[in-house]
Design a protein around this motif. Structure first.
Motif, mmCIF file in Angstrom:
data_model
loop_
_atom_site.group_PDB
_atom_site.id
_atom_site.type_symbol
_atom_site.label_atom_id
_atom_site.label_comp_id
_atom_site.label_asym_id
_atom_site.label_seq_id
_atom_site.Cartn_x
_atom_site.Cartn_y
_atom_site.Cartn_z
ATOM 1 N N GLU A 229 0.816 -1.206 0.000
ATOM 2 C CA GLU A 229 0.000 0.000 0.000
ATOM 3 C C GLU A 229 0.854 1.261 0.000
ATOM 4 O OE1 GLU A 229 -3.701 2.075 2.455
ATOM 5 O OE2 GLU A 229 -2.932 0.109 3.046
ATOM 6 N N MET A 230 2.018 1.175 0.617
ATOM 7 C CA MET A 230 2.877 2.353 0.754
ATOM 8 C C MET A 230 3.323 2.878 -0.609
ATOM 9 S SD MET A 230 6.258 2.614 3.128
ATOM 10 C CE MET A 230 6.878 1.126 2.340
ATOM 11 N N ILE A 231 3.495 1.975 -1.579
ATOM 12 C CA ILE A 231 3.920 2.388 -2.922
ATOM 13 C C ILE A 231 2.876 3.285 -3.567
ATOM 14 C CG2 ILE A 231 4.499 1.551 -5.230
ATOM 15 C CD1 ILE A 231 5.541 -1.007 -3.916
ATOM 16 N N LYS A 232 1.592 3.027 -3.281
ATOM 17 C CA LYS A 232 0.503 3.775 -3.903
ATOM 18 C C LYS A 232 0.063 4.983 -3.075
ATOM 19 C CE LYS A 232 -1.301 -0.531 -5.892
ATOM 20 N NZ LYS A 232 -2.475 -1.435 -5.968
ATOM 21 N N ASN B 161 1.302 9.442 1.358
ATOM 22 C CA ASN B 161 1.159 9.867 2.750
ATOM 23 C C ASN B 161 1.825 8.887 3.706
ATOM 24 O OD1 ASN B 161 -0.333 12.209 2.220
ATOM 25 N ND2 ASN B 161 -2.241 11.048 2.077
ATOM 26 N N LEU B 162 1.979 7.651 3.253
ATOM 27 C CA LEU B 162 2.609 6.636 4.088
ATOM 28 C C LEU B 162 4.105 6.503 3.811
ATOM 29 C CD1 LEU B 162 -0.092 3.809 3.934
ATOM 30 C CD2 LEU B 162 0.272 5.484 5.749
ATOM 31 N N SER B 163 4.505 6.756 2.585
ATOM 32 C CA SER B 163 5.909 6.550 2.207
ATOM 33 C C SER B 163 6.762 7.807 2.360
ATOM 34 C CB SER B 163 5.997 6.064 0.759
ATOM 35 O OG SER B 163 5.409 7.002 -0.119
ATOM 36 N N ASP C 237 6.800 11.210 12.185
ATOM 37 C CA ASP C 237 5.968 11.471 11.009
ATOM 38 C C ASP C 237 5.164 10.234 10.624
ATOM 39 O OD1 ASP C 237 6.909 14.045 10.828
ATOM 40 O OD2 ASP C 237 8.455 13.564 9.348
ATOM 41 N N LEU C 238 5.831 9.080 10.675
ATOM 42 C CA LEU C 238 5.147 7.832 10.340
ATOM 43 C C LEU C 238 3.996 7.577 11.296
ATOM 44 C CD1 LEU C 238 4.851 5.202 8.770
ATOM 45 C CD2 LEU C 238 6.643 4.208 10.224
ATOM 46 N N LEU D 152 0.061 7.517 10.169
ATOM 47 C CA LEU D 152 -0.791 6.348 10.389
ATOM 48 C C LEU D 152 -2.113 6.761 11.039
ATOM 49 C CD1 LEU D 152 1.795 3.690 11.665
ATOM 50 C CD2 LEU D 152 0.488 3.596 9.530
ATOM 51 N N VAL D 153 -2.036 7.746 11.916
ATOM 52 C CA VAL D 153 -3.248 8.215 12.610
ATOM 53 C C VAL D 153 -4.115 9.044 11.676
ATOM 54 C CG1 VAL D 153 -4.118 9.647 14.488
ATOM 55 C CG2 VAL D 153 -2.151 8.151 14.870
ATOM 56 N N THR D 154 -3.534 10.019 10.983
ATOM 57 C CA THR D 154 -4.318 10.927 10.131
ATOM 58 C C THR D 154 -4.954 10.203 8.953
ATOM 59 O OG1 THR D 154 -2.298 11.526 8.928
ATOM 60 C CG2 THR D 154 -2.962 12.947 10.764
ATOM 61 N N THR D 155 -4.326 9.124 8.478
ATOM 62 C CA THR D 155 -4.893 8.359 7.360
ATOM 63 C C THR D 155 -5.775 7.216 7.847
ATOM 64 O OG1 THR D 155 -2.918 6.949 7.288
ATOM 65 C CG2 THR D 155 -2.943 8.887 5.839
ATOM 66 N N HIS D 156 -5.917 7.137 9.180
ATOM 67 C CA HIS D 156 -6.726 6.075 9.810
ATOM 68 C C HIS D 156 -6.168 4.674 9.535
ATOM 69 C CE1 HIS D 156 -9.686 9.144 10.773
ATOM 70 N NE2 HIS D 156 -9.687 9.513 9.500
#
Length: 206
Positions: free
Chosen positions: A142-145, A148-150, A157-158, A162-166
């Motif tokens: 999922e991180m590749i797509k 906000n995660l990568s 920040d990570l 994780l919190v802001t993107t639920h």
């Protein structure tokens, strides 16, 4: 951590092999500026205190090399080893793999599972450790797509992303790992504070 390890190695190598080059540079400096140097083969006598019996037991070279040069480097190495022992270096090195470098596209799953196994065995059940591996595999995909995660530069920040993107609910075990690792700066700061206070009290008493 690579810099800390390299510094340890360089200090240790300098302690074992650096004296000859240092004393050569000192001699050149003294000759250039017409500074008198003691005869390094002569018996050492203290210029600050009254002569003591042991003053006649070592040469100037022994005093400068062993009592000053080697002793100073040993203290520096001891300080580094105290603050960054092998376990701390391994822990921080493994945890750093959660923050991706530009040339990497995936979290090193093996490193994170090893970190949990070695340092947080009571925080994860055996079943959770198995589930964590699957969560990390899904997270890598999922991180590749999801930029906000990568696109993170720190563990904080990570954790926040994780919190802001639920995603902290989906990857709750990964979220737990990150939060456990983020307690390290608090522990380190507490240790440094105690160390500083002890030094201040010692200086005051002197």
């Amino acid at each position: 951590m690579e810099l800390v390890s390299a510094t340890k190695g360089n200090l240790n190598d300098y302690k074992n092999n650096g004296w000859d080059s240092l004393i050569t540079q000192v001699k050149c400096f003294c000759e250039k500026h017409e500074i008198d140097m003691p005869n390094m083969d002569a018996l050492y006598t203290s210029t600050r205190y009254r002569p003591r019996k042991k003053d006649n037991q070592v040469t100037f070279e022994h005093f400068y090399r062993v009592d000053l040069f080697t002793s100073t480097l040993d203290k520096q190495l001891h300080e580094l080893n105290s603050r960054f022992n092998d376990q701390a270096v391994e822990l921080l090195s493994l945890s750093s793999t959660l923050v991706l470098k530009k040339q990497l596209r995936a979290i090193n799953i093996g490193d994170i599972c090893l970190l949990v196994e070695n340092y947080y065995p009571v925080d994860f059940t055996e079943q959770e450790r198995i589930q964590l591996r699957y969560q990390l595999k899904l997270f890598n995909i999922e991180m590749i797509k999801n930029p906000n995660l990568s696109d993170v530069s720190t563990l904080a920040d990570l954790c926040q992303n994780l919190v802001t993107t639920h995603k902290s609910e989906t990857y709750y075990l990964l979220d737990r790992v990150v939060r456990l690792i983020l307690t390290l700066p608090v522990s380190t700061a507490t240790t440094e504070g105690i160390f500083s206070n002890e030094n201040s009290q010692e200086s005051s008493s002197q």
